[in-house]
Design an enzyme around this catalytic site. Structure first.
Site, PDB file in Angstrom:
ATOM      1  CB  THR A  97      -0.905   0.107   1.698  1.00 55.46           C
ATOM      2  OG1 THR A  97      -1.786  -1.049   1.573  1.00 55.46           O
ATOM      3  CG2 THR A  97      -2.059   1.035   1.273  1.00 55.46           C
ATOM      4  CE  LYS A 172      -5.410  -0.358   1.893  1.00 55.71           C
ATOM      5  NZ  LYS A 172      -5.569  -1.852   2.470  1.00 55.71           N
ATOM      6  CE  LYS A 247       1.416   2.192   4.030  1.00 56.52           C
ATOM      7  NZ  LYS A 247       2.189   1.411   3.808  1.00 56.52           N
TER       8      LYS A 247
HETATM    9  P1  NAD Z   1       5.486  -5.822   7.501  1.00 55.01           P
HETATM   10  O1  NAD Z   1       7.220  -3.987   7.903  1.00 55.01           O
HETATM   11  O2  NAD Z   1       5.340  -7.221   8.841  1.00 55.01           O
HETATM   12  O3  NAD Z   1       6.902  -6.526   5.964  1.00 55.01           O
HETATM   13  C1  NAD Z   1       7.535  -5.835   4.977  1.00 55.01           C
HETATM   14  C2  NAD Z   1       8.481  -6.686   5.074  1.00 55.01           C
HETATM   15  O4  NAD Z   1       9.408  -5.801   3.955  1.00 55.01           O
HETATM   16  C3  NAD Z   1      10.033  -6.981   6.189  1.00 55.01           C
HETATM   17  O5  NAD Z   1       9.899  -8.639   6.612  1.00 55.01           O
HETATM   18  C4  NAD Z   1      10.839  -6.128   5.612  1.00 55.01           C
HETATM   19  O6  NAD Z   1      12.213  -6.828   6.511  1.00 55.01           O
HETATM   20  C5  NAD Z   1      11.217  -6.318   4.479  1.00 55.01           C
HETATM   21  N1  NAD Z   1      11.426  -5.282   3.381  1.00 55.01           N
HETATM   22  C6  NAD Z   1      11.623  -4.211   3.614  1.00 55.01           C
HETATM   23  N2  NAD Z   1      12.763  -3.347   2.266  1.00 55.01           N
HETATM   24  C7  NAD Z   1      12.439  -4.255   1.567  1.00 55.01           C
HETATM   25  C8  NAD Z   1      14.126  -4.323   1.021  1.00 55.01           C
HETATM   26  N3  NAD Z   1      13.948  -3.124   0.182  1.00 55.01           N
HETATM   27  N4  NAD Z   1      14.258  -5.516   0.023  1.00 55.01           N
HETATM   28  C9  NAD Z   1      13.403  -6.864   1.001  1.00 55.01           C
HETATM   29  N5  NAD Z   1      12.978  -6.775   1.835  1.00 55.01           N
HETATM   30  C10 NAD Z   1      12.353  -5.786   2.157  1.00 55.01           C
HETATM   31  O7  NAD Z   1       4.667  -4.875   6.276  1.00 55.01           O
HETATM   32  P2  NAD Z   1       3.452  -5.694   5.860  1.00 55.01           P
HETATM   33  O8  NAD Z   1       1.954  -5.949   7.476  1.00 55.01           O
HETATM   34  O9  NAD Z   1       3.772  -7.213   5.552  1.00 55.01           O
HETATM   35  O10 NAD Z   1       3.152  -4.896   5.623  1.00 55.01           O
HETATM   36  C11 NAD Z   1       3.223  -4.205   3.933  1.00 55.01           C
HETATM   37  C12 NAD Z   1       2.078  -4.280   3.002  1.00 55.01           C
HETATM   38  O11 NAD Z   1       0.954  -4.769   2.927  1.00 55.01           O
HETATM   39  C13 NAD Z   1       2.813  -2.375   3.612  1.00 55.01           C
HETATM   40  O12 NAD Z   1       2.098  -0.899   2.563  1.00 55.01           O
HETATM   41  C14 NAD Z   1       0.805  -2.688   4.108  1.00 55.01           C
HETATM   42  O13 NAD Z   1       0.487  -1.223   4.655  1.00 55.01           O
HETATM   43  C15 NAD Z   1      -0.452  -3.036   3.498  1.00 55.01           C
HETATM   44  N6  NAD Z   1      -0.802  -3.989   4.133  1.00 55.01           N
HETATM   45  C16 NAD Z   1      -1.046  -4.552   5.475  1.00 55.01           C
HETATM   46  C17 NAD Z   1      -1.826  -5.453   6.047  1.00 55.01           C
HETATM   47  C18 NAD Z   1      -2.419  -5.322   7.629  1.00 55.01           C
HETATM   48  O14 NAD Z   1      -3.225  -5.910   8.074  1.00 55.01           O
HETATM   49  N7  NAD Z   1      -0.727  -5.963   8.265  1.00 55.01           N
HETATM   50  C19 NAD Z   1      -3.302  -4.988   5.688  1.00 55.01           C
HETATM   51  C20 NAD Z   1      -3.814  -4.939   4.340  1.00 55.01           C
HETATM   52  C21 NAD Z   1      -2.319  -4.221   3.725  1.00 55.01           C
END
Ligand code: NAD
Length: 295
Positions: A97, A172, A247
């Site tokens: 997102t 979204k 966010k």
């Molecule tokens: P998270 O922080 O748990 O996971 C992100 C991952 O990306 C981490 O494991 C981090 O190590 C990795 N990362 C960061 N930079 C990197 C790079 N350069 N190369 C490789 N890996 C890298 O976040 P999340 O909860 O999985 O959310 C991910 C996205 O999904 C966000 O944009 C969030 O807004 C969206 N989202 C989350 C939810 C939720 O409920 N958690 C729901 C809908 C959407």
């Protein structure tokens, strides 16, 4: 397509999404800055890559699930970015997102190298990611959407084409802004009832069958012990974190400002979530905004 995918970003969402792809017979190379999630996926048949560049070697589809726009921009367009490493005709599906401006910038830059890009943010949270029931909200070329759809169906149930590049992110953010308004308004209404001697469960049942009915009353009541198995009845643990809603509301305000849209309700919800987070509740589920109204 040779059915060889790369998955980059294996956090709360990416890890269960990647597991569902493996369960459905896809060949995956995976990369995250943190080893643990990669090791877990290796046990499910994935190949662990040493870098993002190594992960995409030989892949015809790349899926990314990163925290924010800067990470996505860096991954694809940064100094060590994938822009010049991906083969012609690779399909890139970014599920993070992020702001629609970054999605468009990355998509347009990749298009210059004949790489297909769609923005495909999700709704449905960690539970939906684990169950393979996410909603995907896609922006980009319709032909690219059609190519991505069977892959997204391994991870989700409802797959929407919202419009051109960036449209997935806009749709979204509109949804999440509305959700934040519904959640805060529902919380304040229930607390006002409680302040006037009502039982929150009785009041919730009444509003559920009256014109105040909405998603939060149906499935996600913010008042503790009105519903079973919702974060409100589990000390606001699990679910969708306040800081992620904060966010998304920041992105909504940026979007509104760029399009000169009038969003006073979203702006108020944005302030309330910022205040709630600053008071130390950033890691709680977003229904904990109920606490703001309790006294
Ligand atoms: P998270 O922080 O748990 O996971 C992100 C991952 O990306 C981490 O494991 C981090 O190590 C990795 N990362 C960061 N930079 C990197 C790079 N350069 N190369 C490789 N890996 C890298 O976040 P999340 O909860 O999985 O959310 C991910 C996205 O999904 C966000 O944009 C969030 O807004 C969206 N989202 C989350 C939810 C939720 O409920 N958690 C729901 C809908 C959407």
């Amino acid at each position: 397509m040779n059915n060889h995918y790369a998955f980059i970003g294996l956090g709360n969402m990416g890890l269960p999404m990647a597991k569902n792809l493996l369960k459905n017979g896809c060949h995956l190379s995976v990369f995250d800055l943190v080893d643990t999630a990669m090791d877990e996926l290796v046990a499910h048949g994935a190949v662990k890559a040493e870098s993002a560049v190594a992960a995409v070697d030989g892949a015809d589809v790349v899926i990314s699930m990163l925290p924010a726009g800067t990470h996505v921009q860096q991954l694809y367009l940064g100094e060590q970015g994938l822009q010049n490493k991906l083969s012609v005709n690779t399909l890139v599906i970014d599920c993070s997102t992020i702001d629609s401006h970054t999605a468009k910038t990355v998509g347009q830059a990749l298009a210059k190298n004949n790489i297909k890009f769609i923005d495909a943010p999700v709704s449905g949270g960690v539970g939906g990611a684990a169950a393979g029931t996410l909603t995907f909200i896609v922006g980009g070329d319709k032909a690219h959407f059609d190519m991505a759809k069977p892959i997204l169906e391994h991870m989700g149930k409802n797959i929407f084409h919202a419009g051109d590049l960036g449209a997935g992110q806009v749709a979204k953010i509109c949804n999440n802004m509305l959700l934040s308004v519904l959640m805060t308004a529902t919380a304040e209404a229930i607390q006002m009832g409680v302040d006037n001697g009502l039982d929150p469960k009785v009041l919730s049942d009444i509003m559920l069958q009256s014109s105040g009915r909405n998603w939060t009353l149906e499935l996600y009541n913010p008042c503790p012990n009105v519903m079973e198995n919702v974060p409100a009845s589990k000390n606001y643990q699990g679910g969708f974190m306040v800081d992620l809603m904060k966010k998304d509301l920041g992105l909504a305000m940026e979007t509104a400002s760029n399009s000169k849209s009038i969003t006073p309700m979203g702006a108020l919800a944005n302030s309330l979530y910022k205040m709630h987070s600053a008071q130390g509740h950033g890691q709680l589920d977003f229904s904990s905004i109920f606490k703001l109204f309790q006294h």
